[in-house]
Design an enzyme around this catalytic site. Sequence first.
Site, mmCIF file in Angstrom:
data_model
loop_
_atom_site.group_PDB
_atom_site.id
_atom_site.type_symbol
_atom_site.label_atom_id
_atom_site.label_comp_id
_atom_site.label_asym_id
_atom_site.label_seq_id
_atom_site.Cartn_x
_atom_site.Cartn_y
_atom_site.Cartn_z
ATOM 1 N N GLY A 267 5.873 4.081 -6.488
ATOM 2 C CA GLY A 267 6.087 3.642 -8.015
ATOM 3 C C GLY A 267 5.636 4.462 -8.885
ATOM 4 O O GLY A 267 6.226 4.723 -10.052
ATOM 5 N N ARG A 268 4.240 4.862 -8.721
ATOM 6 C CA ARG A 268 3.704 5.676 -10.080
ATOM 7 C C ARG A 268 4.057 7.046 -10.078
ATOM 8 O O ARG A 268 3.568 7.970 -10.755
ATOM 9 C CB ARG A 268 2.023 5.420 -9.890
HETATM 10 O O1 F6P Z 1 2.078 -4.349 -8.526
HETATM 11 C C1 F6P Z 1 2.152 -2.882 -8.631
HETATM 12 C C2 F6P Z 1 3.339 -2.394 -8.320
HETATM 13 O O2 F6P Z 1 3.759 -2.496 -6.888
HETATM 14 C C3 F6P Z 1 3.236 -0.794 -8.639
HETATM 15 O O3 F6P Z 1 2.554 -0.246 -7.745
HETATM 16 C C4 F6P Z 1 4.587 -0.694 -9.211
HETATM 17 O O4 F6P Z 1 4.748 0.280 -9.830
HETATM 18 C C5 F6P Z 1 4.875 -1.758 -9.783
HETATM 19 O O5 F6P Z 1 4.162 -3.124 -9.118
HETATM 20 C C6 F6P Z 1 6.438 -2.344 -9.962
HETATM 21 O O6 F6P Z 1 7.121 -2.409 -8.843
HETATM 22 P P1 F6P Z 1 8.743 -2.212 -8.511
HETATM 23 O O7 F6P Z 1 8.978 -1.059 -9.181
HETATM 24 O O8 F6P Z 1 8.875 -2.471 -7.056
HETATM 25 O O9 F6P Z 1 9.228 -3.137 -9.545
#
Ligand code: F6P
Length: 547
Positions: A267-268
């Site tokens: 995600g990051r």
């Molecule tokens: O809760 C943390 C997290 O899992 C992050 O690592 C990620 O960027 C964010 O939530 C959003 O996740 P998603 O893109 O699956 O909605």
Amino acid sequence: MTDDSIQRDAWARLDALASRPGVRSIRALFAADPERASRFSARLDDLTVDFSKTSIDGATRVALLDLALKAGLDMFRARLFSGAMVNTTEQRAAMHMALRSHLADHLQARDEPASAIAAAERARMADFVTRIHEGTLVGATGEPFHTVVNVGIGGSDLGPLMATEALTAAHGGIMHARFLSNVDATGAAAIMRTCDPAGTLILVASKTFTTDETMTNAHTLRQWIADSLGEDAVQHHFVALSTNTAAVAAFGIPSARMFGFRDWVGGRFSLWSPVGLSIALAAGWDAFEAMLEGGRAMDHHFRHADFADNLPVLLALIGIWHASVLGYGQHCVLAYDDRLRRFPAFLQQLEMESNGKSTRLDGSPVTRPTCPVLFGEPGTNAQHSFMQLIHQGTAIVPVDFILAARPDHDDAHAHRILAANAFAQAAALLQGKSRDAVTAEMRQAGLPEADIARLAPHRAFEGDRPSTTILVERLDPFTLGRLIALYEHKVAVQGFLWGINSFDQWGVELGKILAKGILPSLTQSAAGQHDPSTTALIVRFRELGGA
Ligand code: F6P
């Protein structure tokens, strides 16, 4: 000697260097080596990293590079770029580099042709962006889209928001971009109050498409579009950026409106993927592509440069010297560039979610501090808020200063003031001001001796406070890409040297699970089974009329 004991030796050498008397005096290093500024800096074209204002001397640099060598950083780097399963707890590769690669780079993620997969999706994105900008793809009423709302949180928000701001601040965007992340409904209400649904395109950015905050906000906006324009409009006004095809279909977004990526993109690290669609829509496809090219240039540098000249490796080693050897627990990032206003927030997730860990890959606890707490603000604003602590507080907080030599506006005077302040802060942290100097200054100003004695301790600065300066020619999309990838690789190198997995984030799970258990307690008469403090707070929340 085993691999472990070789590494232990390298760490022990660093500890020994750190325990030398006077080792933290950066001024002494400059006094001994007037050429230090050039000897302790490295460049990739215009991008200059000057770490001469840290306490790293020749011996320390050798020892840090030796640690990288002995730990097998070259092998790790090769494994990372080969698409091996470096994220062992989730059994995934970390192949976000493929998103900015060329087809000919042939990057693989485990068994998948990552460069080819990324290129195919990028071509779909480019076509979509062109049609939106040309006005051939329009909303349900026939009105062209002028506003894009990115609904996402964490990596599905911070990167796109940071880059969109950075790339549109100087000239304004092609489309108006809004970002909705928090589940505090004030944000959704503001979007619905201020946006015209007929011209608004909504991107639901979620790798998993299950994140509570994002799905709650997405449903709220879905209802808004359906109420304003009819249920049929949903398919025209929504786009999904996700890995979860089934959940996207269940939400009612057709597959032609879904842009996908794979689980080898964390995600990051996902702003280079379809999650960055808002960047392309707001700043333009060319800017988005140039940013990817910048990321690719940094990948190439990281992959091929010797460690001694390798900017991500150097940044990582500087951070390790500060956090894990000298024990500095905070790290501050000051971009003297308003366009990078959200860069510290982006880095907070990148660094702290990646390396805020205390368990090594083999399950054993780490024995040294890992990721410091990262914070930051644009300079010069920071000077008028928290810089006091960095100059005179009890904690030593290493700073990264980031500055572009050439602005993208024509007010050279203002830019010179900005730059002068960036250099001055770094210089002040280094030099400090002795009590003698302060005393002499006050005497010259004619202050009474009693006042001088009273004020001198307060007006003196210790100095010898470390900083690294990252100077670029200008903050164009290419350089933004280089900067982001610079920090991404720094994080990967640090995680590797700490022996932790930079690519998982189990620490965020417990809170999510507990929130699900607490939610019913907010409305039911029984407060539920929680710890006594939480139960008491829930009771008080309800007494105060909550929920
Ligand atoms: O809760 C943390 C997290 O899992 C992050 O690592 C990620 O960027 C964010 O939530 C959003 O996740 P998603 O893109 O699956 O909605």
